[in-house]
Design a protein around this motif. Sequence first.
Motif, PDB file in Angstrom:
ATOM      1  N   ARG A   1       0.844  -1.206   0.000  1.00 24.32           N
ATOM      2  CA  ARG A   1       0.000   0.000   0.000  1.00 24.32           C
ATOM      3  C   ARG A   1       0.876   1.252   0.000  1.00 24.32           C
ATOM      4  NH1 ARG A   1      -4.037  -0.220   4.983  1.00 24.32           N
ATOM      5  NH2 ARG A   1      -2.016  -0.166   6.024  1.00 24.32           N
ATOM      6  N   PHE A   2       0.471   2.250  -0.770  1.00 25.57           N
ATOM      7  CA  PHE A   2       1.240   3.499  -0.805  1.00 25.57           C
ATOM      8  C   PHE A   2       0.353   4.695  -0.463  1.00 25.57           C
ATOM      9  CE2 PHE A   2       4.107   6.392  -3.643  1.00 25.57           C
ATOM     10  CZ  PHE A   2       4.530   7.063  -2.511  1.00 25.57           C
ATOM     11  N   LEU A   3      -0.572   5.059  -1.342  1.00 27.27           N
ATOM     12  CA  LEU A   3      -1.400   6.245  -1.134  1.00 27.27           C
ATOM     13  C   LEU A   3      -2.852   5.852  -0.924  1.00 27.27           C
ATOM     14  CD1 LEU A   3       0.026   8.640  -3.899  1.00 27.27           C
ATOM     15  CD2 LEU A   3       0.859   8.245  -1.573  1.00 27.27           C
ATOM     16  N   GLY A   4      -3.452   6.393   0.145  1.00 23.43           N
ATOM     17  CA  GLY A   4      -4.844   6.083   0.456  1.00 23.43           C
ATOM     18  C   GLY A   4      -5.666   7.337   0.663  1.00 23.43           C
ATOM     19  N   LYS A   5      -6.923   7.298   0.224  1.00 18.85           N
ATOM     20  CA  LYS A   5      -7.844   8.406   0.478  1.00 18.85           C
ATOM     21  C   LYS A   5      -9.215   7.828   0.783  1.00 18.85           C
ATOM     22  CE  LYS A   5      -8.506   9.172  -4.505  1.00 18.85           C
ATOM     23  NZ  LYS A   5      -8.390  10.154  -5.595  1.00 18.85           N
ATOM     24  N   ARG A   6      -9.998   8.559   1.542  1.00 22.33           N
ATOM     25  CA  ARG A   6     -11.278   8.055   2.008  1.00 22.33           C
ATOM     26  C   ARG A   6     -12.374   8.204   0.954  1.00 22.33           C
ATOM     27  NH1 ARG A   6     -12.762   9.680   8.027  1.00 22.33           N
ATOM     28  NH2 ARG A   6     -14.133   7.879   7.732  1.00 22.33           N
ATOM     29  N   LYS A   7     -13.235   7.221   0.897  1.00 17.40           N
ATOM     30  CA  LYS A   7     -14.361   7.240  -0.031  1.00 17.40           C
ATOM     31  C   LYS A   7     -15.457   8.142   0.528  1.00 17.40           C
ATOM     32  CE  LYS A   7     -17.808   4.158  -2.149  1.00 17.40           C
ATOM     33  NZ  LYS A   7     -17.602   4.663  -3.520  1.00 17.40           N
ATOM     34  N   LEU A   8     -15.980   9.042  -0.319  1.00 19.36           N
ATOM     35  CA  LEU A   8     -17.099   9.892   0.088  1.00 19.36           C
ATOM     36  C   LEU A   8     -18.404   9.127  -0.111  1.00 19.36           C
ATOM     37  CD1 LEU A   8     -18.174  12.779   0.879  1.00 19.36           C
ATOM     38  CD2 LEU A   8     -18.529  13.094  -1.566  1.00 19.36           C
ATOM     39  N   ILE A   9     -19.179   8.977   0.955  1.00 16.53           N
ATOM     40  CA  ILE A   9     -20.482   8.314   0.857  1.00 16.53           C
ATOM     41  C   ILE A   9     -21.578   9.336   0.602  1.00 16.53           C
ATOM     42  CG2 ILE A   9     -22.156   6.915   2.135  1.00 16.53           C
ATOM     43  CD1 ILE A   9     -19.747   5.635   3.583  1.00 16.53           C
ATOM     44  N   SER A  10     -21.533  10.441   1.330  1.00 11.78           N
ATOM     45  CA  SER A  10     -22.515  11.508   1.104  1.00 11.78           C
ATOM     46  C   SER A  10     -22.031  12.794   1.748  1.00 11.78           C
ATOM     47  CB  SER A  10     -23.885  11.125   1.672  1.00 11.78           C
ATOM     48  OG  SER A  10     -23.808  11.007   3.083  1.00 11.78           O
TER      49      SER A  10
ATOM     50  N   GLU B   1      -4.715  21.905  -2.064  1.00 14.45           N
ATOM     51  CA  GLU B   1      -4.639  21.283  -0.746  1.00 14.45           C
ATOM     52  C   GLU B   1      -3.888  19.957  -0.854  1.00 14.45           C
ATOM     53  OE1 GLU B   1      -5.770  22.712   1.909  1.00 14.45           O
ATOM     54  OE2 GLU B   1      -7.314  24.144   1.260  1.00 14.45           O
ATOM     55  N   THR B   2      -3.403  19.477   0.288  1.00 17.32           N
ATOM     56  CA  THR B   2      -2.695  18.198   0.336  1.00 17.32           C
ATOM     57  C   THR B   2      -3.650  17.049   0.015  1.00 17.32           C
ATOM     58  OG1 THR B   2      -1.089  19.001   1.925  1.00 17.32           O
ATOM     59  CG2 THR B   2      -1.451  16.627   1.882  1.00 17.32           C
ATOM     60  N   ARG B   3      -3.251  16.196  -0.938  1.00 19.31           N
ATOM     61  CA  ARG B   3      -4.038  15.039  -1.344  1.00 19.31           C
ATOM     62  C   ARG B   3      -3.155  14.098  -2.148  1.00 19.31           C
ATOM     63  NH1 ARG B   3      -8.795  17.583  -4.674  1.00 19.31           N
ATOM     64  NH2 ARG B   3      -9.112  15.461  -5.441  1.00 19.31           N
ATOM     65  N   ALA B   4      -3.641  12.883  -2.410  1.00 19.62           N
ATOM     66  CA  ALA B   4      -2.837  11.893  -3.113  1.00 19.62           C
ATOM     67  C   ALA B   4      -2.441  12.382  -4.504  1.00 19.62           C
ATOM     68  CB  ALA B   4      -3.607  10.574  -3.214  1.00 19.62           C
ATOM     69  N   GLU B   5      -3.367  13.040  -5.203  1.00 17.07           N
ATOM     70  CA  GLU B   5      -3.083  13.511  -6.566  1.00 17.07           C
ATOM     71  C   GLU B   5      -1.973  14.557  -6.589  1.00 17.07           C
ATOM     72  OE1 GLU B   5      -7.390  12.161  -6.468  1.00 17.07           O
ATOM     73  OE2 GLU B   5      -6.051  13.344  -5.189  1.00 17.07           O
TER      74      GLU B   5
ATOM     75  N   TRP C   1      -6.984   2.259  -1.316  1.00 14.45           N
ATOM     76  CA  TRP C   1      -5.533   2.329  -1.465  1.00 14.45           C
ATOM     77  C   TRP C   1      -5.056   2.057  -2.885  1.00 14.45           C
ATOM     78  CZ3 TRP C   1      -2.469   4.047   2.405  1.00 14.45           C
ATOM     79  CH2 TRP C   1      -3.034   4.098   3.679  1.00 14.45           C
ATOM     80  N   GLN C   2      -3.963   2.751  -3.243  1.00  6.71           N
ATOM     81  CA  GLN C   2      -3.192   2.427  -4.433  1.00  6.71           C
ATOM     82  C   GLN C   2      -1.844   1.884  -3.978  1.00  6.71           C
ATOM     83  OE1 GLN C   2      -3.697   6.588  -6.047  1.00  6.71           O
ATOM     84  NE2 GLN C   2      -3.748   5.505  -7.999  1.00  6.71           N
TER      85      GLN C   2
END
Length: 729
Positions: free
Chosen positions: A109-118, A173-177, A140-141
């Motif tokens: 695992r390297f980069l992870g971000k949370r899934k938006l549900i709503s 802003e800070t993010r995986a992309e 995760w990617q």
Amino acid sequence: MEDSAGSSFESPMADNLGTTDHMSTEKGNGIYGIVGAAILALLIPVLLSVILVGKKKRKQRGAPVEAGGEAGYAIRNARIPELVEVPWKGATTMAALFEQSCKSHSLQRFLGKRKLISSEYVTASDGRKFEKLHLGDYEWQTYGEVFDCACNFASGLVNLGHNVDSHAAIFAETRAEWLIAFQGCFRQSVTIVTIYASLGEDALIHSLNETQVTTLICDSKQLKKLSAVSSSLKTIKNVIYFEDYENDSGFSGSLSNWTVSSFSEVEKLGKSSPALPSLPSKNSIAVIMYTSGSTGLPKGVMITHGNIVATAAAVKTVIPNMGRSDVYLAYLPLAHVFELAAESVMLCAGCAIGYGSTLTMTDNSSKIKKGTKGDVSVLKPTLMAAVPAILDRVRDGVVKKVEEKGGLTKSLFYFSFKRQLAAVEGSWFGALGLERMLCNTIVFKRVRAVLGGQIQFMFCGGAPLSGDSQRFINICMGAPIGQGYGLTETCAGAAFSEWDDPSVGRVGPPLPCCYIKLVSWEDGGYLTSDKPMPRGEVVVGGFSVTAGYFNNPEKTNEVYKVDEKGMRWFYTGDIGQFHPDGCLEIIDRKKDIVKLQHGVYISLGKVEAALQTSNYVDNIMVYANPFHSYCVALVVPAHKTLEQWAQGAGIKYQDFSELCDKAEAVNEVQQSLSKVAKAAKLDKFEIPSKIKLLLEPWTPESGLVTAALKIKREQIKAKFKDDLEKLYH
């Protein structure tokens, strides 16, 4: 220390045994022999712990060296004979480090971000609307997948027509992309300009125009801001935006004369038409990083690939057992050198990086929908970085909860804390063994859950951390804090405290990628000949020292110097002193020192650090007019604390603004400042004679503090010029 400890234990024991001579029967001798042996058995571990603590305190962490340049007191890390330049052979650039690490850990695992549900908006009692997010687990990617994404993005840039000889900027802003785009640019030797997402319009225009950026990479929410200033941006051709959670369909078209594309579109374009990489050298400029500087327009610091790699390699050597089992929480601005260096260390070590934000970090964060877990609860990080202001807030939040609980909970917490504190500080009567385990399980477990419950190590930088906050986090979170010292100009790499150093208030020995020396500043009275510890301006030399300021040779030549051996040194303007074990302590700042009317000097930063410990202070700026013999202060009070006092004191007011203007409130805060000032042993002239309470908090968005939450002195002075003048009348 062993001798004095030994004598202090032997004397009482000898006296007690001496009183039993009249009972010297065979039976008595047997009984007292057994008792004596039992006492000795109990004391041996204590004696050993004292001896070990003594040895730990005397551990040599840095050693003087001859390092060239003007006369000064030079020192390096004592454990490593040569300066560290790379983490392993061949990783001389960020592009090479990235590729090699991704291949080595390809399935991890390297980069992870949370899934938006709503998401939804709720209306507060005052009519303001707030967004609330329902977030799911981390997705995760792997290292291999991230490498492919970066390569595709690099090819997409080429296909968009980005000229590899021109600059690209990241304004987001800070993010995986963010990290993927950053690494993608390096695959084509493109220099990245980093800009804070909170930067004001004037500074944004200045940064983009000065560096002649042709491709701008940003959050989708920044498109509106860019549209407003588009007529002032002279060189932009392409805009690439990161899709928001709510907008995955993408937007493309023309805004002004720009070609606007989504990040995923550029990635797809590169995947369908790959371009051969064009890789940089170690001396190539990787980043032009615009500081959030406290004065004037920001300066662009030119950071080479070799600088970033050297800092990452050096930090990795001083954090024990860091590796692929670790999970790092990323939420600080990647446009700040502290977070960029931290994530580079994670890449170097093969750790997983999960992205979050200050607004979604905990279960009670402002953007988290009720019933939804915060980032730390879901991620359960083992590593995280923080600036002192955040750790201060964690401490204040915990203390507030304990005080509210009261009773047995409060008594047990403070009893356990004091016992643990005694143990950490080396007292033989501190909590040991089973007692410590019980304290951690029963008392501090819920506190540790605030940050996920799994923290093993914390990085702290950006500003000085108070000793009280450091001890509090050490004990309540059960994790050592590596307090770092560095600047954008040294790629964050200068000094870093070691995990087994129990002291507070210091920033450790020099990182093994650099030397640190002190140069006397006679006007301020700081000399390398000072006893018992040498003092002077902190000067950093070695592999982490950057190439200078972009398009500003005059300022570069003022603070960067190359010695006769070819080593590049940066003159920080900070005043430090070296402890006998080779650890550095920052004690002053040249620019923060003001000479008062009666001839004494006052260090504004030192005074502010002391006064910040008052429970009533959210932020503070001390001001000294050289035509007067006293100082004054602007104080942003802690709203809830001041309101609770007012309620208890029976103070009537309509709103918080009215409370700030009341003489009783001003007097209460001023008395608190005097109390903490005396505890910190400040001189009378260092205690503000008058203060002004301010309604609005200072934020990066307001332009009054940096992204690392350090005050921007000149901007605050300009905004509150009239208030400061009134305080002197």
